[in-house]
Design an enzyme around this catalytic site. Structure first.
Site, mmCIF file in Angstrom:
data_model
loop_
_atom_site.group_PDB
_atom_site.id
_atom_site.type_symbol
_atom_site.label_atom_id
_atom_site.label_comp_id
_atom_site.label_asym_id
_atom_site.label_seq_id
_atom_site.Cartn_x
_atom_site.Cartn_y
_atom_site.Cartn_z
ATOM 1 C CB VAL A 80 -0.941 0.022 1.219
ATOM 2 C CG1 VAL A 80 -1.733 1.329 1.255
ATOM 3 C CG2 VAL A 80 -1.893 -1.165 1.182
ATOM 4 C CD GLU A 81 1.321 6.569 -1.629
ATOM 5 O OE1 GLU A 81 2.195 7.174 -0.964
ATOM 6 O OE2 GLU A 81 0.112 6.856 -1.604
ATOM 7 C CB CYS A 181 10.036 8.694 -1.869
ATOM 8 S SG CYS A 181 8.385 8.476 -2.588
ATOM 9 C CG ASP A 188 12.143 6.786 2.165
ATOM 10 O OD1 ASP A 188 11.370 7.604 2.695
ATOM 11 O OD2 ASP A 188 11.930 6.268 1.053
ATOM 12 C CD GLU A 221 7.211 -1.722 1.317
ATOM 13 O OE1 GLU A 221 6.164 -1.471 1.921
ATOM 14 O OE2 GLU A 221 7.768 -0.900 0.550
#
EC number: 1.7.1.13
Length: 274
Positions: A80-81, A181, A188, A221
């Site tokens: 999920v974004e 990102c 990140d 991920e």
């Protein structure tokens, strides 16, 4: 769905009421194909999401709060974004639920549907906040090494192992993981723990490899899966586990775990930067 069609990097409209349609799934398949994964996964594991900005109204209109943890299986077809997840959770704020169990059931149903697999959900209410742990990742710190480097895009050629020597078992950690990102370009920041059994991995090369993600663009991920596969292919460990804990953004932190052998789920304990 393509990440460019997600809410990331766009003007935000906050929902006044609960809205499950705000969740924006992104297939894992595209990024995995780029890593050469086209059939059976060479790992299993979980993405641990912690949500710190969850609130709703009880039947009398009084706001309630909780910390939520979501365990998303690595074999789920979608992630999920993260901004869509934030907006979805925000839509609970002015919505009435009869109980915390009703909130948990709603979260489990919606996030499982978006991910395409069963997602476990835990809610911690305020009277249990004191039980939430904080600790650093266990292992030998690679960051102690004093070295030069100038590689800031992932380069698996930096990874070396002593394949002619007896195998070892080590747990290594670094707080120098940074990626970006792929939609907004925002950095990140993360910490990573690598446990393996096999030919001893050159520590300096491994640290340079971790640092090499500094200008790389990829979701959390995807970066962890790339680290796992690069170490697996270059260093040939018999057993390998990679666990990363990324700093919080938008009230959410994401902590992917990948392994090729059976072991307990890692502790979901915040580190100092989270």
């Amino acid at each position: 769905m393509n990440p460019e069609h997600s809410p990331l990097g766009k003007a935000t409209v906050y929902a006044a009421q609960y809205d499950a349609s705000l969740l924006f799934p992104i297939p894992r398949a595209g990024a995995r194909e780029q890593l050469g994964i086209t059939s059976a996964l060479p790992f299993f594991g979980t993405d641990i999401w912690n949500a710190y900005e969850l609130s709703w109204l009880n039947a009398r209109g009084k706001p309630q709060i909780a910390v939520a943890t979501f365990y998303v299986p690595a074999e789920s077809p979608n992630i999920v974004e993260s901004k869509s997840f934030k907006l979805y959770l925000g839509s609970f704020a002015q919505t009435t639920f009869d109980s915390i169990d009703a909130v948990r059931d709603t979260l489990k149903r919606d996030v499982s549907a978006a991910c395409g697999a069963t997602v476990s959900v835990q809610l911690v209410s305020p009277h249990d906040f004191g039980k939430l742990e904080m600790e650093e990742l266990d292992g030998l710190s690679l960051d102690r090494l004093d070295l030069d480097t100038d590689v800031y895009e992932p380069d698996p050629s930096l990874l070396k192992a002593a394949e002619d020597e007896a195998p070892v078992e080590e747990t290594l950690v670094s707080d120098l993981l940074r990626s970006n990102c792929p939609v907004t370009g925002q950095p990140d920041w993360g910490s990573v723990q690598i446990h393996y059994v096999g030919p001893q991995i050159d520590h300096a090369g491994l640290l340079r490899y971790i640092i090499s993600f500094r200008n790389h663009t990829g979701f959390h991920e995807q970066c962890v899966e790339r680290i796992f596969l690069d170490i697996l292919h270059a260093c040939k460990p018999v057993k390998l586990a990679v666990y990363a804990r990324y700093t919080r953004r938008g009230g959410l932190d994401i902590n992917p775990f990948r392994t090729n052998y059976n072991q307990p789920m890692p502790d979901n304990a915040r580190n100092a930067r989270q």
